[in-house]
Scaffold this motif. Structure first.
Motif, PDB file in Angstrom:
ATOM      1  N   LEU A   1      49.444   4.478  -0.739  1.00  0.00           N
ATOM      2  CA  LEU A   1      50.401   5.518  -0.389  1.00  0.00           C
ATOM      3  C   LEU A   1      49.702   6.802   0.060  1.00  0.00           C
ATOM      4  N   LEU A   2      48.579   7.106  -0.556  1.00  0.00           N
ATOM      5  CA  LEU A   2      47.868   8.350  -0.246  1.00  0.00           C
ATOM      6  C   LEU A   2      46.846   8.177   0.864  1.00  0.00           C
ATOM      7  N   GLY A   3      46.775   6.994   1.458  1.00  0.00           N
ATOM      8  CA  GLY A   3      45.860   6.774   2.567  1.00  0.00           C
ATOM      9  C   GLY A   3      44.404   6.692   2.167  1.00  0.00           C
ATOM     10  N   MET A   4      44.136   6.447   0.888  1.00  0.00           N
ATOM     11  CA  MET A   4      42.759   6.343   0.416  1.00  0.00           C
ATOM     12  C   MET A   4      42.157   4.982   0.753  1.00  0.00           C
ATOM     13  N   VAL A   5      43.017   3.992   0.937  1.00  0.00           N
ATOM     14  CA  VAL A   5      42.613   2.644   1.333  1.00  0.00           C
ATOM     15  C   VAL A   5      43.643   2.132   2.333  1.00  0.00           C
ATOM     16  N   SER A   6      43.295   1.084   3.055  1.00  0.00           N
ATOM     17  CA  SER A   6      44.256   0.434   3.933  1.00  0.00           C
ATOM     18  C   SER A   6      45.165  -0.475   3.123  1.00  0.00           C
ATOM     19  N   ALA A   7      46.369  -0.674   3.620  1.00  0.00           N
ATOM     20  CA  ALA A   7      47.316  -1.569   2.946  1.00  0.00           C
ATOM     21  C   ALA A   7      47.447  -2.866   3.749  1.00  0.00           C
ATOM     22  N   PRO A   8      47.437  -4.009   3.044  1.00  0.00           N
ATOM     23  CA  PRO A   8      47.244  -4.195   1.609  1.00  0.00           C
ATOM     24  C   PRO A   8      45.770  -4.168   1.233  1.00  0.00           C
ATOM     25  N   CYS A   9      45.475  -3.739  -0.009  1.00  0.00           N
ATOM     26  CA  CYS A   9      44.073  -3.604  -0.423  1.00  0.00           C
ATOM     27  C   CYS A   9      43.671  -4.582  -1.509  1.00  0.00           C
ATOM     28  N   LEU A  10      44.624  -5.347  -2.037  1.00  0.00           N
ATOM     29  CA  LEU A  10      44.323  -6.292  -3.111  1.00  0.00           C
ATOM     30  C   LEU A  10      44.107  -7.699  -2.553  1.00  0.00           C
ATOM     31  N   PRO A  11      43.363  -8.529  -3.261  1.00  0.00           N
ATOM     32  CA  PRO A  11      43.153  -9.911  -2.820  1.00  0.00           C
ATOM     33  C   PRO A  11      44.381 -10.758  -3.130  1.00  0.00           C
ATOM     34  N   LEU A  12      44.943 -11.372  -2.104  1.00  0.00           N
ATOM     35  CA  LEU A  12      46.084 -12.257  -2.329  1.00  0.00           C
ATOM     36  C   LEU A  12      45.685 -13.389  -3.285  1.00  0.00           C
ATOM     37  N   PRO A  13      46.614 -13.801  -4.159  1.00  0.00           N
ATOM     38  CA  PRO A  13      48.039 -13.487  -4.133  1.00  0.00           C
ATOM     39  C   PRO A  13      48.445 -12.176  -4.806  1.00  0.00           C
ATOM     40  N   LEU A  14      47.489 -11.395  -5.326  1.00  0.00           N
ATOM     41  CA  LEU A  14      47.856 -10.106  -5.907  1.00  0.00           C
ATOM     42  C   LEU A  14      48.460  -9.194  -4.853  1.00  0.00           C
ATOM     43  N   GLN A  15      49.464  -8.438  -5.256  1.00  0.00           N
ATOM     44  CA  GLN A  15      50.089  -7.479  -4.353  1.00  0.00           C
ATOM     45  C   GLN A  15      50.342  -6.176  -5.100  1.00  0.00           C
ATOM     46  N   SER A  16      50.171  -5.075  -4.408  1.00  0.00           N
ATOM     47  CA  SER A  16      50.512  -3.782  -4.994  1.00  0.00           C
ATOM     48  C   SER A  16      52.029  -3.634  -5.053  1.00  0.00           C
ATOM     49  N   LEU A  17      52.479  -2.553  -5.662  1.00  0.00           N
ATOM     50  CA  LEU A  17      53.914  -2.345  -5.824  1.00  0.00           C
ATOM     51  C   LEU A  17      54.627  -2.266  -4.481  1.00  0.00           C
ATOM     52  N   GLY A  18      55.823  -2.811  -4.445  1.00  0.00           N
ATOM     53  CA  GLY A  18      56.657  -2.708  -3.254  1.00  0.00           C
ATOM     54  C   GLY A  18      58.064  -2.281  -3.634  1.00  0.00           C
ATOM     55  N   GLY A  19      58.913  -2.124  -2.646  1.00  0.00           N
ATOM     56  CA  GLY A  19      60.332  -1.853  -2.880  1.00  0.00           C
ATOM     57  C   GLY A  19      60.588  -0.600  -3.679  1.00  0.00           C
ATOM     58  N   ASP A  20      61.553  -0.695  -4.602  1.00  0.00           N
ATOM     59  CA  ASP A  20      61.956   0.462  -5.399  1.00  0.00           C
ATOM     60  C   ASP A  20      60.814   0.986  -6.262  1.00  0.00           C
ATOM     61  N   ALA A  21      59.997   0.074  -6.771  1.00  0.00           N
ATOM     62  CA  ALA A  21      58.890   0.497  -7.625  1.00  0.00           C
ATOM     63  C   ALA A  21      57.896   1.353  -6.847  1.00  0.00           C
ATOM     64  N   ARG A  22      57.662   0.994  -5.609  1.00  0.00           N
ATOM     65  CA  ARG A  22      56.736   1.770  -4.783  1.00  0.00           C
ATOM     66  C   ARG A  22      57.327   3.151  -4.485  1.00  0.00           C
ATOM     67  N   GLN A  23      58.616   3.203  -4.236  1.00  0.00           N
ATOM     68  CA  GLN A  23      59.265   4.484  -3.999  1.00  0.00           C
ATOM     69  C   GLN A  23      59.211   5.361  -5.247  1.00  0.00           C
ATOM     70  N   ARG A  24      59.417   4.746  -6.389  1.00  0.00           N
ATOM     71  CA  ARG A  24      59.338   5.493  -7.641  1.00  0.00           C
ATOM     72  C   ARG A  24      57.927   6.039  -7.846  1.00  0.00           C
ATOM     73  N   LEU A  25      56.923   5.238  -7.549  1.00  0.00           N
ATOM     74  CA  LEU A  25      55.544   5.707  -7.673  1.00  0.00           C
ATOM     75  C   LEU A  25      55.282   6.885  -6.756  1.00  0.00           C
ATOM     76  N   ALA A  26      55.783   6.848  -5.529  1.00  0.00           N
ATOM     77  CA  ALA A  26      55.595   7.958  -4.601  1.00  0.00           C
ATOM     78  C   ALA A  26      56.159   9.254  -5.183  1.00  0.00           C
ATOM     79  N   VAL A  27      57.312   9.161  -5.827  1.00  0.00           N
ATOM     80  CA  VAL A  27      57.920  10.330  -6.460  1.00  0.00           C
ATOM     81  C   VAL A  27      57.037  10.839  -7.601  1.00  0.00           C
ATOM     82  N   VAL A  28      56.512   9.914  -8.415  1.00  0.00           N
ATOM     83  CA  VAL A  28      55.657  10.294  -9.548  1.00  0.00           C
ATOM     84  C   VAL A  28      54.383  10.975  -9.051  1.00  0.00           C
ATOM     85  N   LEU A  29      53.765  10.447  -8.024  1.00  0.00           N
ATOM     86  CA  LEU A  29      52.567  11.063  -7.483  1.00  0.00           C
ATOM     87  C   LEU A  29      52.823  12.498  -7.036  1.00  0.00           C
ATOM     88  N   GLU A  30      53.971  12.703  -6.406  1.00  0.00           N
ATOM     89  CA  GLU A  30      54.326  14.054  -5.955  1.00  0.00           C
ATOM     90  C   GLU A  30      54.594  14.965  -7.142  1.00  0.00           C
TER      91      GLU A  30
END
Length: 297
Positions: free
Chosen positions: A262-291
């Motif tokens: 989200l902060l552009g520190m790495v390219s997305a996706p950055c995890l090795p599949l099948p791992l995935q970072s947060l998506g959907g509502d959880a990702r939006q919630r994280l963006a709010v928390v970071l702010e």
């Protein structure tokens, strides 16, 4: 090596392999923040998903860019022969210590785990941190096994899971372990949620996920704890409670990976599949928390 804050960064990936530039920027960030040590290739660093060659490369990059900050890397793997090769690679890269969890497919017995650590310890020239990580390995050390392993050469620290955020309970657990273990064994917190309590109740080191991405507040927590200011350490940790909520629900690696994306520190996706970072509502919630927490790249 085994005091204060040990920060565990991501190993960002692209479809072409290790994102070396982003990884080096993360290491630079930790050095600038004044972390006490760096834990490259930890669980947050996706060591179990990488090839031997990738792990050796990441170890070299970490050491080359860490300056005077000591680097520890994981050497865990399913076969003992592979662990020994990884230990050789890590030592050739110049790491100051190694981290070993009893990784397995078949659930291991206590004797099998002891034999693993005994074999590896005979082939080391640097200290080893024992990683008790039952959530991943499905093996939980008994106190008796802690005692056996702690007698081995080069064993210097134990990364302890499931410590309580309750100060009295944590103090009791740490005191009980110190009564059993040699005095040189450093006791560390595995997991961020109770780390401030661990450091203020007699623990030596915080092996930190969040410190690998946003090191400033964890460094301040560790320094407050070291100076005996438990109230300040706990208050700083409480500031991060919105992140701890997400850690509990989704797992720390998915949260920090999504934050880095989200902060552009790495390219997305950055995890090795099948791992995935947060998506959907959880990702939006994280963006709010970071702010809200003013956590920035």
């Amino acid at each position: 090596m085994f005091t204060g804050l040990s920060a565990f960064p991501l190993t960002p990936l692209t479809e072409n392999g290790i994102d070396e530039k982003s990884f080096v920027r993360l290491i630079d960030r930790l050095v600038s923040a004044g972390v006490d040590s760096i834990g490259a290739l930890g669980s947050t660093g996706s060591y179990a998903y990488l090839t031997r060659e990738e792990r050796a490369r990441v170890a070299r990059l970490a050491v080359e860019n860490a300056g005077d900050v000591p680097v520890m890397v994981s050497i865990g793997s399913v076969r003992t022969s592979d662990v020994l090769r990884l230990a050789e690679d890590a030592q050739q890269a110049g790491v100051k210590s190694v981290l070993l969890a009893p990784v397995s497919y078949q659930k291991l017995t206590e004797d099998e785990v002891f034999t693993l650590f005994e074999t590896v310890s005979r082939n080391l020239s640097v200290p080893m941190c024992v990683y008790d990580n039952p959530g991943t390995t499905h093996f939980e050390f008994s106190d008796e096994l802690y005692v056996r392993v702690a007698q081995l050469p080069h064993v210097a620290s134990i990364k302890i899971p499931n410590l309580s955020p309750d100060p009295a309970a944590t103090r009791q657990r740490l005191d009980a372990l110190r009564a059993l273990l040699p005095a040189h064994i450093a006791l560390g917190a595995a997991g961020d949620l109770a780390a401030a309590t661990v450091l203020t109740q007699g623990g030596d080191v915080w092996y930190s996920v969040i410190g690998g991405l946003f090191p400033e507040i964890p460094v301040a927590i560790a320094r407050a704890a070291k100076s005996g200011n438990a109230e300040s350490a706990q208050a700083l940790s409480a500031q991060l409670e919105p992140l701890w909520v997400l850690f509990r629900k989704h797992g720390s690696v998915r949260v920090v990976a999504a934050a880095a994306e989200l902060l552009g520190m790495v390219s997305a996706p950055c995890l090795p599949l099948p791992l995935q970072s947060l998506g959907g509502d959880a990702r939006q919630r994280l963006a709010v928390v970071l702010e809200q927490l003013r956590l920035q790249a």
